[in-house]
Design a protein around this motif. Structure first.
Motif, mmCIF file in Angstrom:
data_model
loop_
_atom_site.group_PDB
_atom_site.id
_atom_site.type_symbol
_atom_site.label_atom_id
_atom_site.label_comp_id
_atom_site.label_asym_id
_atom_site.label_seq_id
_atom_site.Cartn_x
_atom_site.Cartn_y
_atom_site.Cartn_z
ATOM 1 N N GLY A 159 13.738 5.885 -3.314
ATOM 2 C CA GLY A 159 13.230 5.464 -4.612
ATOM 3 C C GLY A 159 13.189 3.957 -4.703
ATOM 4 N N VAL A 160 13.009 3.438 -5.912
ATOM 5 C CA VAL A 160 12.924 1.988 -6.102
ATOM 6 C C VAL A 160 14.219 1.321 -5.675
ATOM 7 C CG1 VAL A 160 12.681 0.158 -7.810
ATOM 8 C CG2 VAL A 160 11.232 2.191 -7.963
ATOM 9 N N ALA A 161 15.364 1.832 -6.132
ATOM 10 C CA ALA A 161 16.648 1.233 -5.773
ATOM 11 C C ALA A 161 16.879 1.295 -4.269
ATOM 12 C CB ALA A 161 17.783 1.940 -6.514
ATOM 13 N N GLU A 165 3.684 2.795 -12.905
ATOM 14 C CA GLU A 165 4.895 2.524 -13.676
ATOM 15 C C GLU A 165 6.085 2.234 -12.763
ATOM 16 O OE1 GLU A 165 5.162 2.421 -17.159
ATOM 17 O OE2 GLU A 165 2.983 2.406 -17.030
ATOM 18 N N GLY A 166 6.275 3.059 -11.758
ATOM 19 C CA GLY A 166 7.400 2.857 -10.853
ATOM 20 C C GLY A 166 7.283 1.563 -10.068
ATOM 21 N N PHE A 167 6.073 1.232 -9.651
ATOM 22 C CA PHE A 167 5.881 -0.022 -8.933
ATOM 23 C C PHE A 167 6.137 -1.215 -9.850
ATOM 24 C CE2 PHE A 167 3.205 -3.382 -6.965
ATOM 25 C CZ PHE A 167 3.863 -3.451 -5.747
ATOM 26 N N GLY A 168 5.848 -1.060 -11.142
ATOM 27 C CA GLY A 168 6.157 -2.125 -12.091
ATOM 28 C C GLY A 168 7.648 -2.384 -12.188
ATOM 29 N N PRO A 214 0.818 -1.224 0.000
ATOM 30 C CA PRO A 214 0.000 0.000 0.000
ATOM 31 C C PRO A 214 0.848 1.268 0.000
ATOM 32 C CG PRO A 214 -0.843 -1.580 1.593
ATOM 33 C CD PRO A 214 0.480 -2.103 1.132
ATOM 34 N N VAL A 215 2.032 1.207 0.624
ATOM 35 C CA VAL A 215 2.917 2.373 0.661
ATOM 36 C C VAL A 215 3.616 2.561 -0.676
ATOM 37 C CG1 VAL A 215 4.966 3.356 1.764
ATOM 38 C CG2 VAL A 215 3.275 2.134 3.146
ATOM 39 N N LEU A 216 4.186 1.485 -1.206
ATOM 40 C CA LEU A 216 4.996 1.600 -2.420
ATOM 41 C C LEU A 216 4.158 1.890 -3.658
ATOM 42 C CD1 LEU A 216 7.648 -1.237 -1.917
ATOM 43 C CD2 LEU A 216 7.763 1.184 -1.291
ATOM 44 N N ALA A 254 2.813 -5.191 -15.228
ATOM 45 C CA ALA A 254 3.522 -5.990 -14.224
ATOM 46 C C ALA A 254 3.086 -5.596 -12.821
ATOM 47 C CB ALA A 254 5.035 -5.811 -14.383
ATOM 48 N N ALA A 255 2.910 -4.287 -12.599
ATOM 49 C CA ALA A 255 2.462 -3.818 -11.294
ATOM 50 C C ALA A 255 1.060 -4.318 -10.981
ATOM 51 C CB ALA A 255 2.503 -2.289 -11.256
ATOM 52 N N ILE A 256 0.178 -4.256 -11.965
ATOM 53 C CA ILE A 256 -1.200 -4.703 -11.774
ATOM 54 C C ILE A 256 -1.236 -6.207 -11.479
ATOM 55 C CG2 ILE A 256 -3.377 -5.092 -13.010
ATOM 56 C CD1 ILE A 256 -2.829 -2.364 -14.380
ATOM 57 N N TYR A 257 -0.454 -6.975 -12.242
ATOM 58 C CA TYR A 257 -0.419 -8.423 -11.995
ATOM 59 C C TYR A 257 0.137 -8.721 -10.599
ATOM 60 C CZ TYR A 257 0.621 -13.346 -12.283
ATOM 61 O OH TYR A 257 0.663 -14.692 -12.011
ATOM 62 N N ALA A 258 1.177 -7.980 -10.186
ATOM 63 C CA ALA A 258 1.803 -8.243 -8.892
ATOM 64 C C ALA A 258 0.824 -8.060 -7.743
ATOM 65 C CB ALA A 258 3.008 -7.327 -8.703
ATOM 66 N N VAL A 259 -0.057 -7.090 -7.844
ATOM 67 C CA VAL A 259 -1.054 -6.882 -6.790
ATOM 68 C C VAL A 259 -1.951 -8.111 -6.661
ATOM 69 C CG1 VAL A 259 -3.084 -5.527 -6.138
ATOM 70 C CG2 VAL A 259 -1.034 -4.367 -7.003
ATOM 71 N N ALA A 260 -2.461 -8.595 -7.795
ATOM 72 C CA ALA A 260 -3.314 -9.781 -7.767
ATOM 73 C C ALA A 260 -2.545 -10.999 -7.272
ATOM 74 C CB ALA A 260 -3.878 -10.047 -9.172
ATOM 75 N N ASP A 261 -1.302 -11.135 -7.732
ATOM 76 C CA ASP A 261 -0.489 -12.297 -7.365
ATOM 77 C C ASP A 261 -0.168 -12.299 -5.878
ATOM 78 O OD1 ASP A 261 1.171 -14.627 -8.204
ATOM 79 O OD2 ASP A 261 2.796 -13.361 -7.486
#
Length: 422
Positions: free
Chosen positions: A171-173, A45-48, A36-38, A245-252
């Motif tokens: 950031g992501v890194a 896009e960034g979460f992907g 929820p934070v990230l 990829a981000a959308i799939y990761a949430v479901a996964d």
């Protein structure tokens, strides 16, 4: 009780099992706290990009581990007097595999258009993956005292999650690097506990070649499973872009948290089946048949509940911008009863019957049956297409298990209580 009327677990065993499963639950809690934070911090896009890097880490971890987390507990438990030699050999092999794992991570970062050029993210993902592969929980499982190491590693993971949540400038890194540091902290504590328990012995010359040969089958199985489960975020990012990829990761992640509930049941039923096969085979097959009816049934009900609650879960977990995850989740939830069935047929029954070669074949077929459809469905359908490919793959795995077990159908599917003698 086992066939001789003895309890399957001692009181100490029950406590250890509870602690290990508690640690396993906390391991799933950390991403659920972070997501929820990230998602709100990085956007779709960034979460992907974050998801692709985590998938890269998962694949690098498989190389470092090289099946030790599966074979190590068995080998140590079977030869406790030689534990120092066994552990020393496996740790030395893992050290030798760090460079190949780094090379794999760099190559994956280069070929994936989402990660190409962002070497800080790739490097942090590699550090996370090597840390995952360096986990020492398997050592303590073999020593029959797994709780301390499991809790230490999960404690480091949760501490890192808290740091990430309280550091909005990361950031992501940076988020990946903090998670890697937390994981390595837990591994360091586990190493200290191990050195207090075991006197390590340096392996003899030629240990790398022997280790690669002996662990090859388990490594291949783990690699195939990772390719169509943990590495899927990387695949979706490459085929459909970071947003999907981000959308799939949430479901996964939601489905993964639900599927983790299978682990305690498998840990109780699987050993019982294995023990009964040597003493009372008809009862072993009745137990497997009962598990095959009850477990998928329970998870079919859970899947239906998640299907209904999908819009609320997605909104609460990740917020705006991820509405498309509802459709992916509603497709993906129906892998739950299929995974439950394959766990009963594969992990509980095929491994107990020592059908290791056919088990590896089943895993390979599942990998092909998932990634093949993914190449067609993900570019056009994005996250929902990938969810459909996973559903196809898991259905094929169940069918493959049934085909492999065909010589045992008359025992597994016998009517009533009168199962023919094996």
């Amino acid at each position: 009780m086992d066939g001789g009327g003895r309890p399957l677990l001692s009181a100490r065993g029950v406590i250890d099992a509870g602690l290990v499963y508690g640690a396993h639950g906390l391991r799933f809690l950390a991403p659920l706290l972070l997501y929820p934070v990230l998602t709100r911090r990085f956007g779709v896009e960034g979460f992907g990009v974050y998801v692709a890097a985590v998938s890269l880490a998962t694949m690098a971890a498989v190389v470092v581990d090289y099946g030790a987390s599966l074979s190590g507990p068995r080998d140590i438990a079977a030869a406790r007097q030689a534990a120092g030699s066994i552990i020393g050999r496996m740790l030395a092999l893992r050290a030798a595999l760090v460079l190949p794992a780094i090379g794999l991570g760099l190559w994956l970062g280069w070929i994936n258009p989402v990660l190409d050029g962002d070497w800080a993210v790739v490097g942090a993902g590699i550090a996370l993956g090597v840390g995952q592969g360096a986990s020492l929980v398997w050592v303590f499982q073999g020593l029959r005292d797994p709780a301390p190491a499991a809790l230490a590693e999960v404690g480091g993971t949760l501490a890192a999650a808290v740091v990430v949540m309280l550091s909005p400038g990361l950031g992501v890194a940076g988020a990946l690097a903090v998670q890697a540091a937390g994981l390595w902290l837990g591994v360091g504590v586990g190493a200290g506990l191990m050195l207090r328990r075991v006197r390590l012995e340096w392996p003899r010359r030629g240990f790398v070649r022997r280790g690669l040969v002996e662990g090859g089958a388990l490594f291949a199985s783990r690699a195939a499973v990772t390719a169509y489960t943990g590495g899927v975020g990387f695949v979706v990012a490459a085929l459909a872009g970071p947003g999907q990829a981000a959308i799939y990761a949430v479901a996964d992640k939601i489905v993964g948290a639900a599927s983790s509930l299978m682990r305690p049941l498998a840990g109780l039923v699987g050993p019982r089946i294995a023990g009964l096969l040597a003493e009372d085979a008809p009862t072993a097959f009745r137990t497997a048949r009962w598990s095959l009816i009850v477990t998928p049934g329970l998870f079919l009900g859970l899947a239906a509940g998640l299907w209904i609650a999908a819009p609320v879960l997605v909104r609460l977990l990740v917020g705006e911008g991820f509405e498309d995850a509802v459709g992916a989740l509603r497709t993906l939830v129906f892998i739950l009863p299929l995974v439950a069935a394959s766990q009963v047929l594969g992990l509980q029954l095929m491994t107990a019957l020592r059908m290791d070669g056919r088990f590896a074949l089943m895993v390979g077929v599942g990998c092909v049956a998932t990634l093949g459809p993914a190449a067609v469905l993900a570019p056009a359908g994005g996250a929902e297409g990938m969810a459909g490919a996973r559903l196809i793959g898991e259905a094929v795995v169940v069918l493959t298990c049934l085909v492999c077990l065909r010589p045992h159908w008359r025992f597994l599917f016998a009517r009533g209580r009168h199962v023919p003698a094996v």
